[in-house]
Design an enzyme around this catalytic site. Structure first.
Site, PDB file in Angstrom:
ATOM      1  N   GLY A 141      51.215  37.940  -0.464  1.00 49.13           N
ATOM      2  CA  GLY A 141      50.203  38.760  -1.118  1.00 49.13           C
ATOM      3  C   GLY A 141      50.337  40.220  -0.741  1.00 49.13           C
ATOM      4  N   GLY A 170      47.084  42.062   2.116  1.00 46.66           N
ATOM      5  CA  GLY A 170      48.495  41.788   2.407  1.00 46.66           C
ATOM      6  C   GLY A 170      49.320  43.050   2.586  1.00 46.66           C
ATOM      7  NE  ARG A 217      28.400  43.417  -6.958  1.00 47.26           N
ATOM      8  CZ  ARG A 217      29.646  43.692  -6.629  1.00 47.26           C
ATOM      9  NH1 ARG A 217      30.448  42.731  -6.196  1.00 47.26           N
ATOM     10  NH2 ARG A 217      30.084  44.926  -6.720  1.00 47.26           N
ATOM     11  CD  GLU A 248      38.246  37.613  -4.114  1.00 48.85           C
ATOM     12  OE1 GLU A 248      38.766  38.711  -4.413  1.00 48.85           O
ATOM     13  OE2 GLU A 248      37.664  36.894  -4.947  1.00 48.85           O
ATOM     14  NE  ARG A 252      32.953  41.041  -2.902  1.00 52.34           N
ATOM     15  CZ  ARG A 252      32.891  42.119  -3.678  1.00 52.34           C
ATOM     16  NH1 ARG A 252      32.477  43.268  -3.193  1.00 52.34           N
ATOM     17  NH2 ARG A 252      33.240  42.042  -4.946  1.00 52.34           N
TER      18      ARG A 252
END
Ligand SMILES: Cc1cc2nc3c(=O)[nH]c(=O)nc-3n(C[C@H](O)[C@H](O)[C@H](O)COP(=O)(O)OP(=O)(O)OC[C@H]3O[C@@H](n4cnc5c(N)ncnc54)[C@H](O)[C@@H]3O)c2cc1C
Ligand code: FES
Lengths: 642, 251
Positions: free
Chosen positions: A40, A45, A330, A425, A435
């Protein structure tokens, strides 16, 4: 499966320093003897690859895209949090910690979240030094904006392209190490399997997307930074190649999977408009700084939004949550949008949308100021919908966006497989059941730049690892498994497409099943029904999927098929996890568990834990383990944003 | 919203070294609300169901930021609409009965891998040769210790917005990568952080550009015209100045 979080001793604010001091080190001259695989090149990454290579380790990095710069992190728009308190508005490390724990509805680990808040400031400094063009005030200091779930202004941004600029910063650091020969970069590779030797992660098997070759790579340890699994739902705000494959392969080899049902549904996305739709576009949360959310009070009000007077509008977030207003977290914003639409008050042709209105902000600050803040977002919206937010309110609806669940990791970010670490993630570590905006970029870079190197040195310093090579039998077997699996995927395709299904058809079907039953609101009946339907869907896929072309060439249908096969298996533990958690918390709303005001009702007595799933073999029911959460520094309370 | 019928002519090529040719496909009832890539998805589902090989094309974010997508549509990189990538182009830009000629970004430095899918790793190698500030992780000063006037930050951001899609190269009659390279050089030479390595960066990145087989800039301005992020050719002027200054002070 043993779950020891290895949380360091001592007071919360000293744990990280104590831990760094107590961890083993690797002498700079010895580092070049160790090989590290990193899968990644998103924020997590790329930053880890650059940092570990700078420190002297031999790094091999892999990504699916044709360049590391194109990882999904590039799409993040709004910003990145840090506890700099440049605005002197009462922010602090402790407040960022508290907001994140509370935003996650008290389902994350205190020690991890505190460390995240502690290193947040260094991230900003690092990125500035790399030349990331953050927004500045006229005097030259750094600018901030506010994001949901916080009452301070702590979000740093680069127009509406913060993810792009942070990723290009990490990519530039990675590029420098590639040039220096300390990172070997493998583009267009998909990790298909993890290789264990003596129970430790020692390598990976990849498919070369250009040649179709199945390749073997060995190392002393493996770091996964493969992002989230939101694409299980087919429609999401994630990039098309985002997948669960790497994490799922690790899971099947013994890595516990934590809280798979914790999926964030983002409140402000462009609504679905047709069945050909391939992805949903996010409109940054920062828009809620100035946009007001409303629906007509009267279900039958068919007037153009401009003709509906204030008295006939319901600004439901401002009315229900006076202290946070449009900036509630959210999960709360999404749930309320769904509630309004369920009441029949939705707007637009599908009635699955609410208004986000900038008219008042434009009146107050002028068009120019608003365009300066949101110009590119307005433009993006107009390109897609053919309607200008300057002329009429945006229409928005929630969409799958981020996955808080992920591979279980301890304080060192190590999974339950020794030598296998998960960053960004793809781990579950910091966001609990929800989150906060601008915190994923912070976590990805915290893990990669500032956390992982301590863990790497400590792991290498405390384990004596025997030499392995890709000729070892474990590698041959793992490669064989991958080849068999691909052959099985292709087995229906030799006699043509008649009577078969396509990969996308199955992906859409499983996506809809999850969205309907394991989406914004969940209940026992729906979850049980979904669980009952999954095996048949899986069978349909394996027995009748048609994949044109063969494996030894570029074959995009085959790539998607492999990912969908894993989503189908993964969906099962998602649904099981949602079913087992009979409380509501953060993004996980169980309809059976609500307060009188229809807010999510937690059950701390029974569910104050991380649920961690263990794979027990094909066709065997997975087992759930619990990591009990201990709160010594905050008192879990019913979240209130009123 | 309406539906349109299209006649597609698409470049098909099995491998880098196999010959390619245009193939014609009729596609009916395409909603004008669709994005261009969704139209290609519909075509590919149709081809798959007919037992034919779907068209390979690169894409990922589908919102105009990753730089992965891109083809030439009727002679224009990313198609007829200004300032958008192919994934953001919507079918409302086309009319019923239109013929769309779709081919890959072509350049000596971007070999075709299959159909519309190309290899742009030469861009990565240009960045690797100097598109960074050489700082290691840790030990950097406080963000506010490097004050940057808002105007400078905005100019740097204008250049930094490049997504590396390669439309500039595909549209340049010389196949030059000047717009791409100059965007990165500009971003870093405008900012105080980029000063230390300013000269070497310009020299090294230009050298790599030449080595990778990109052509020379003769001010055709085609790159700027197709750039989905409106990267200005003023950046090229800036790169030329940087390069000249560096070369002179070297010699
Ligand atoms: C539209 C959008 C906007 C967002 N905005 C914000 C924001 O404003 N602020 C914020 O904090 N967060 C935001 N987020 C969330 C944030 O962008 C992500 O959570 C974060 O970037 C994830 O980074 P990562 O490094 O963990 O993974 P990613 O960036 O997803 O990278 C994954 C990497 O793994 C590779 N990979 C995956 N699987 C494999 C495999 N099997 N084999 C080989 N390689 C593989 C991919 O090629 C890629 O390089 C947003 C997300 C979206 C979708
Ligand atoms: S797919 Fe990312 S820019 Fe088009």
């Amino acid at each position: 499966m043993e779950l020891n979080a290895h949380i360091p001793a001592g007071p919360l604010s000293e744990k990280w320093d104590n831990h760094k001091f107590n961890s083993k080190l690797v002498n700079p001259a010895n580092r070049r003897k160790f090989k590290i695989i990193i899968v990644g090149t998103g924020l997590a990454g790329a930053s880890a690859s650059a940092t570990l290579a700078e420190q002297g380790y031999q790094v091999q990095t892999f990504c699916i895209q044709d360049s590391p710069r194109r990882a999904h992190s590039i799409a993040a728009q709004g910003g990145i949090n840090a506890a700099k308190c440049y605005q002197t508005d009462g922010d602090s490390v402790h407040r960022l910690f508290y907001d994140t724990i509370k935003g996650g509805d008290f389902r994350s680990r205190e020690a991890n979240v505190y460390r995240l808040a502690q290193v947040s400031n260094s991230i900003i400094d690092q990125c500035v030094a790399q030349g990331v063009p953050f927004a500045r005030e006229y005097g030259g200091t750094m600018a901030n904006r506010s994001f949901g779930g916080a009452q301070v202004s702590r979000t740093f941004y680069a127009r509406g392209q913060t993810g792009q600029q942070l990723l290009l910063g990490a990519y530039s650091a990675l590029s420098r190490q590639i040039h220096a020969g300390r990172v070997t970069m493998y583009n267009r590779r998909e990790m298909m399997e993890i290789v264990l030797v003596d129970g430790k992660a020692r390598g990976i098997i990849t498919r070369n997307i250009i040649t179709g070759e199945i390749e073997k790579y060995s190392a002393d340890m493996v770091l996964l930074a493969t992002g989230g699994y939101g694409n299980a739902y087919f429609l999401s705000t994630n990039a098309m190649a985002s997948n669960v494959t790497a994490a799922w392969r690790a899971h099947k080899k013994g890595a516990g999977f934590a809280n798979p049902s914790f999926v964030q549904i983002h409140p402000t996305c462009i609504p679905v408009h047709g069945d050909y739709q391939s992805k949903l576009t996010l409109m940054s949360e920062s828009l809620r700084n100035d946009g007001r959310v409303w629906v007509p009070k009267d279900v039958n009000d068919k007037r153009h939004p401009r003709d509906i007077p204030d008295a006939a509008r319901d600004y439901y977030l401002e009315n229900k949550y006076p202290s946070f207003g449009n900036l509630v977290p959210r999960d709360v914003a999404s749930r309320n949008a769904k509630e309004q639409c369920d009441l029949g008050k939705g707007v637009g042709s599908t009635k699955l949308a609410v208004y986000l209105d900038f008219a008042d902000a434009i009146k107050r600050d002028g068009q120019e100021t608003i365009l300066k803040k949101y110009g590119n977002l307005f433009q993006m919206y107009e390109k897609i919908t053919d309607s200008s937010p300057l002329q009429e309110p945006m229409m928005i609806y929630p969409a799958v966006h981020y996955t808080m669940g992920g591979l279980w990791v301890d304080y060192n970010l190590m999974t339950t497989i020794p030598g296998l670490f998960a960053l960004g993630e793809c781990n579950f570590s910091d966001h609990g059941a929800n989150r906060l905006g601008a915190s994923a970029l912070m976590q990805g870079l915290a893990d990669g730049y500032f956390v992982i190197s301590t863990s790497v040195a400590n792991y290498l310093g405390t384990n004596s690892l025997k030499a392995v090579s890709t000729d070892d039998v474990a590698f041959k077997e793992a490669r064989q498994e991958v080849e068999n699996r691909i052959s099985k995927l292709l087995k229906n395709s030799s006699d043509g497409p008649t009577g078969k299904v396509t990969v996308d058809e199955i992906h859409k079907e499983v996506g809809k099943l999850l969205w309907d039953n394991c989406g914004m609101a969940r209940n026992k009946q729906g979850l049980e029904a979904a669980l009952a339907k999954l095996p048949a869907l899986k069978d349909k896929f394996w027995n009748s999927v048609y994949i044109p072309g063969d494996m030894k060439e570029i074959n995009q249908s085959l790539e998607r098929a492999g990912r969908v096969a894993d989503f189908l298996e993964f969906a099962e533990i998602m649904v099981r996890d949602a079913l087992a958690r009979e409380e509501s918390c953060g993004c996980h709303l169980r309809e059976e568990s609500q307060t009188e005001e229809n807010e999510a009702k937690r059950d701390d007595a029974n569910f104050s834990h991380v649920s961690v799933w263990e794979h027990k073999g094909e066709g065997v029911e997975p087992v759930m383990h619990k990591e009990q959460l201990v709160f010594e520094n905050v008192t879990p309370s019913q979240r209130s944003y009123k | 919203m309406s539906d349109i019928d299209l006649n597609l002519q698409i470049w098909r090529q099995k491998k880098s070294d196999s010959p390619g040719a245009f193939e014609t496909y009729a596609l009916d009832k395409i909603s004008t609300e669709m994005s261009f890539l969704e139209m290609l998805d519909v075509l590919n589902e149709k081809l798959t169901k007919q037992g034919l090989d779907p068209v390979a094309f690169d894409h990922d974010c589908r919102e105009g930021i990753c730089g992965m997508c891109g083809t030439v549509v009727n002679g224009v990189a990313h198609g007829p609409e200004k300032e958008v990538t192919l994934c953001q182009l919507h079918m409302r830009n086309f009319k019923d009965g239109d013929t769309l000629v779709i081919e890959p970004f072509r350049s000596r430095a971007f070999p075709i891998r299959k159909d519309l899918l190309i290899d742009r790793s030469a861009f990565d190698r240009i960045i690797q040769s100097g598109g960074y500030v050489s700082v290691n992780t840790g030990g950097t000063p406080d963000g506010n210790a490097i004050p940057i006037p808002a105007q400078t930050a905005e100019l740097a951001m204008d250049a930094a917005a490049c997504i590396g899609c390669g439309a500039c190269v595909a549209s340049c009659p010389n196949g030059a990568a000047m717009l791409f390279t100059s965007a990165k050089v500009s971003q870093l030479c405008l900012l105080p952080q980029g000063q230390t390595e300013r000269k070497q960066r310009a020299l090294d990145m230009v050298a790599t550009m030449d080595k990778e087989g990109f052509g020379n800039c003769t001010n055709e301005r085609e790159c700027e015209a197709v750039c989905p992020k409106s990267i200005s050719i003023r950046n090229i002027a800036r790169l030329n100045r940087e390069y000249l200054m560096a070369a002179l002070s070297e010699g």
